[in-house]
Design a protein around this motif. Sequence first.
Motif, short mmCIF file in Angstrom:
data_model
loop_
_atom_site.label_atom_id
_atom_site.label_comp_id
_atom_site.label_asym_id
_atom_site.label_seq_id
_atom_site.Cartn_x
_atom_site.Cartn_y
_atom_site.Cartn_z
N ASP A 1 8.62 -1.51 8.36
CA ASP A 1 8.51 -0.23 7.68
C ASP A 1 9.68 0.02 6.73
OD1 ASP A 1 6.09 0.30 8.87
OD2 ASP A 1 6.88 1.75 10.32
N THR A 2 10.87 -0.46 7.09
CA THR A 2 12.02 -0.35 6.18
C THR A 2 11.76 -1.16 4.91
OG1 THR A 2 13.54 -0.07 8.03
CG2 THR A 2 14.50 -0.77 5.93
N ASN A 3 11.19 -2.35 5.07
CA ASN A 3 10.84 -3.16 3.90
C ASN A 3 9.85 -2.44 2.99
OD1 ASN A 3 12.47 -5.22 4.86
ND2 ASN A 3 10.78 -6.35 5.78
N TRP A 4 8.89 -1.76 3.62
CA TRP A 4 7.91 -1.00 2.85
C TRP A 4 8.61 0.07 2.00
CZ3 TRP A 4 6.60 4.23 3.14
CH2 TRP A 4 5.40 4.60 2.52
N GLU A 5 9.61 0.71 2.58
CA GLU A 5 10.34 1.73 1.84
C GLU A 5 11.17 1.11 0.71
OE1 GLU A 5 12.67 3.69 4.78
OE2 GLU A 5 10.95 4.59 5.80
N LEU A 6 11.85 0.03 1.02
CA LEU A 6 12.75 -0.59 0.04
C LEU A 6 12.03 -1.22 -1.13
CD1 LEU A 6 15.32 -2.29 2.45
CD2 LEU A 6 15.70 -0.23 1.08
N THR A 7 10.80 -1.67 -0.91
CA THR A 7 10.09 -2.41 -1.96
C THR A 7 9.17 -1.52 -2.79
OG1 THR A 7 8.40 -3.07 -0.34
CG2 THR A 7 10.20 -4.63 -0.76
N ALA A 8 9.35 -0.21 -2.71
CA ALA A 8 8.54 0.69 -3.52
C ALA A 8 8.55 0.33 -5.01
CB ALA A 8 9.01 2.14 -3.33
N ASN B 1 0.85 -1.18 0.00
CA ASN B 1 0.00 0.00 0.00
C ASN B 1 0.89 1.24 0.00
OD1 ASN B 1 -1.71 2.13 0.46
ND2 ASN B 1 -2.71 1.25 2.25
N PRO B 2 0.98 1.97 -1.10
CA PRO B 2 1.91 3.10 -1.15
C PRO B 2 1.52 4.26 -0.25
CG PRO B 2 0.56 3.03 -3.13
CD PRO B 2 0.26 1.78 -2.37
N ALA B 3 0.30 4.23 0.27
CA ALA B 3 -0.19 5.36 1.05
C ALA B 3 0.08 5.25 2.54
CB ALA B 3 -1.70 5.53 0.83
N ARG B 4 0.43 4.06 3.03
CA ARG B 4 0.54 3.91 4.48
C ARG B 4 1.54 2.83 4.85
NH1 ARG B 4 -4.69 3.42 8.35
NH2 ARG B 4 -4.54 5.69 8.27
N LYS B 5 2.43 3.13 5.79
CA LYS B 5 3.38 2.15 6.29
C LYS B 5 2.65 1.07 7.10
CE LYS B 5 7.33 5.30 6.53
NZ LYS B 5 8.40 5.86 7.40
N PRO B 6 3.18 -0.17 7.08
CA PRO B 6 2.45 -1.27 7.72
C PRO B 6 2.27 -1.12 9.22
CG PRO B 6 4.59 -2.00 6.87
CD PRO B 6 4.35 -0.65 6.32
N VAL B 7 3.29 -0.68 9.96
CA VAL B 7 3.13 -0.57 11.41
C VAL B 7 2.10 0.49 11.76
CG1 VAL B 7 4.30 -0.09 13.60
CG2 VAL B 7 5.46 -1.46 11.84
N GLU B 8 2.11 1.59 11.04
CA GLU B 8 1.11 2.64 11.24
C GLU B 8 -0.30 2.10 11.00
OE1 GLU B 8 -0.40 6.60 8.81
OE2 GLU B 8 1.68 5.96 8.61
N TYR B 9 -0.44 1.30 9.95
CA TYR B 9 -1.74 0.71 9.64
C TYR B 9 -2.21 -0.23 10.75
CZ TYR B 9 -5.20 -2.34 7.45
OH TYR B 9 -6.32 -3.07 7.20
N LEU B 10 -1.32 -1.09 11.23
CA LEU B 10 -1.69 -2.03 12.29
C LEU B 10 -2.02 -1.30 13.59
CD1 LEU B 10 0.98 -4.78 11.53
CD2 LEU B 10 -1.50 -4.97 11.19
N ARG B 11 -1.27 -0.24 13.87
CA ARG B 11 -1.57 0.53 15.07
C ARG B 11 -2.95 1.20 14.98
NH1 ARG B 11 3.06 2.81 15.63
NH2 ARG B 11 3.83 1.53 17.36
N SER B 12 -3.31 1.65 13.78
CA SER B 12 -4.62 2.27 13.60
C SER B 12 -5.75 1.26 13.76
CB SER B 12 -4.71 2.93 12.23
OG SER B 12 -4.81 1.98 11.18
N LEU B 13 -5.48 0.00 13.41
CA LEU B 13 -6.49 -1.05 13.55
C LEU B 13 -6.65 -1.51 14.99
CD1 LEU B 13 -5.94 -3.60 10.61
CD2 LEU B 13 -7.87 -2.04 10.93
N TYR B 14 -5.53 -1.73 15.68
CA TYR B 14 -5.55 -2.47 16.94
C TYR B 14 -5.01 -1.72 18.14
CZ TYR B 14 -6.17 -6.39 13.68
OH TYR B 14 -6.62 -7.23 12.70
N GLY B 15 -4.28 -0.63 17.93
CA GLY B 15 -3.74 0.12 19.06
C GLY B 15 -2.32 -0.31 19.42
N ASP B 16 -1.78 0.36 20.44
CA ASP B 16 -0.38 0.19 20.80
C ASP B 16 -0.06 -1.16 21.42
OD1 ASP B 16 0.30 2.69 19.87
OD2 ASP B 16 0.02 3.66 21.82
N ASP B 17 -1.06 -1.86 21.97
CA ASP B 17 -0.79 -3.14 22.63
C ASP B 17 -0.83 -4.33 21.67
OD1 ASP B 17 -0.39 -1.93 25.03
OD2 ASP B 17 -2.29 -2.53 25.93
#
Length: 346
Positions: free
Chosen positions: A264-271, A163-179
Amino acid sequence: MVVDCIRRLCHCCCPRSASSAEPEIAMDVGGENGITHRTVEVNGIKMHVAEKGEGPVVLLFHGFPELWYTWRNQIHGLAARGFRAIAPDLRGYGDSEAPPEAADYTIFHIVGDLVALIDTLGSDQVFVVGHDWGAIIAWNLCMFRPEKVKALVNLSVAFAPRNPARKPVEYLRSLYGDDYYVCRFQEPGVIEAEFARLGTTLVLKKFLTYRTPGPLFIPREGWGSPNDQIPLPPWLSEEDIKYYASKFEKTGFTGALNYYRSLDTNWELTAPWTGAQIKVPTKFIVGDLDLTYHIPGIQDFINKGGLKKYVPNLDEVVVMKGVGHFINEEKPNEITEHISSFFKKF
């Protein structure tokens, strides 16, 4: 750094590996007679592999918190069916080397290790099976170097288009929270301290027996008590746990956690691979109680054409009823038969 990472995928990094294997040693680990173990030098690290059998090569990639040992039943079963089954301890796990820095665990490092391993085996192409993180790695191997893979069976984790619009960790945090467990894994040292408080054996039991068809949370106030009692399912013995624990006691968890810290690094590298397809012939298997099968939207993606769009040579999707995340251990004979019957088509 990116140039170095890309070089790890290239054949030019591998020729020295072919002659670097230490002699095979027959071992009896957890009653696993006939499996041989050796160490090979690949991509700048020493990698431990377990293997058995003669015939077409099947590489088996484990997930978290697992080892080659998660495939012990498939190794025997595939060898008996005419395959050469090979299961490495991935970088950071078991008896393979574990560089300490998260920067050494990008998807290019991991896939580079496995391309180098393939080049030591004397086969132009291999069959590949992945589970959990091993499935993610297998999807990427097939995307980066499809000519290396004859066919793929992946378990539990479906292909996730970038998903070019959102990093994976940010997306998972938005779904489930910090825990949510992936979010809890991000800060170096913090979750390691919690695991140390609980003890390696208990941590492994908590993960390997998790069967809730929903997200896994590790509360910041503590993931239970060191005195927690965790009953084991019939497919997982105290002897199995003892073997896993002996290896994680030696290596610690940091290497394994670094896979998550590289998301998130993988997300950047695999653009450059945004929108790419996986064109290797594929079979996908998941349990209906698997937490990964209950991520919002995933069931429609898998079953209503989304996965097929990105994996056009998807031959079959199998949803196993009443089965959790550690599918290859919970249903070893069924999974071995699925793998064998699919690969024998080629």
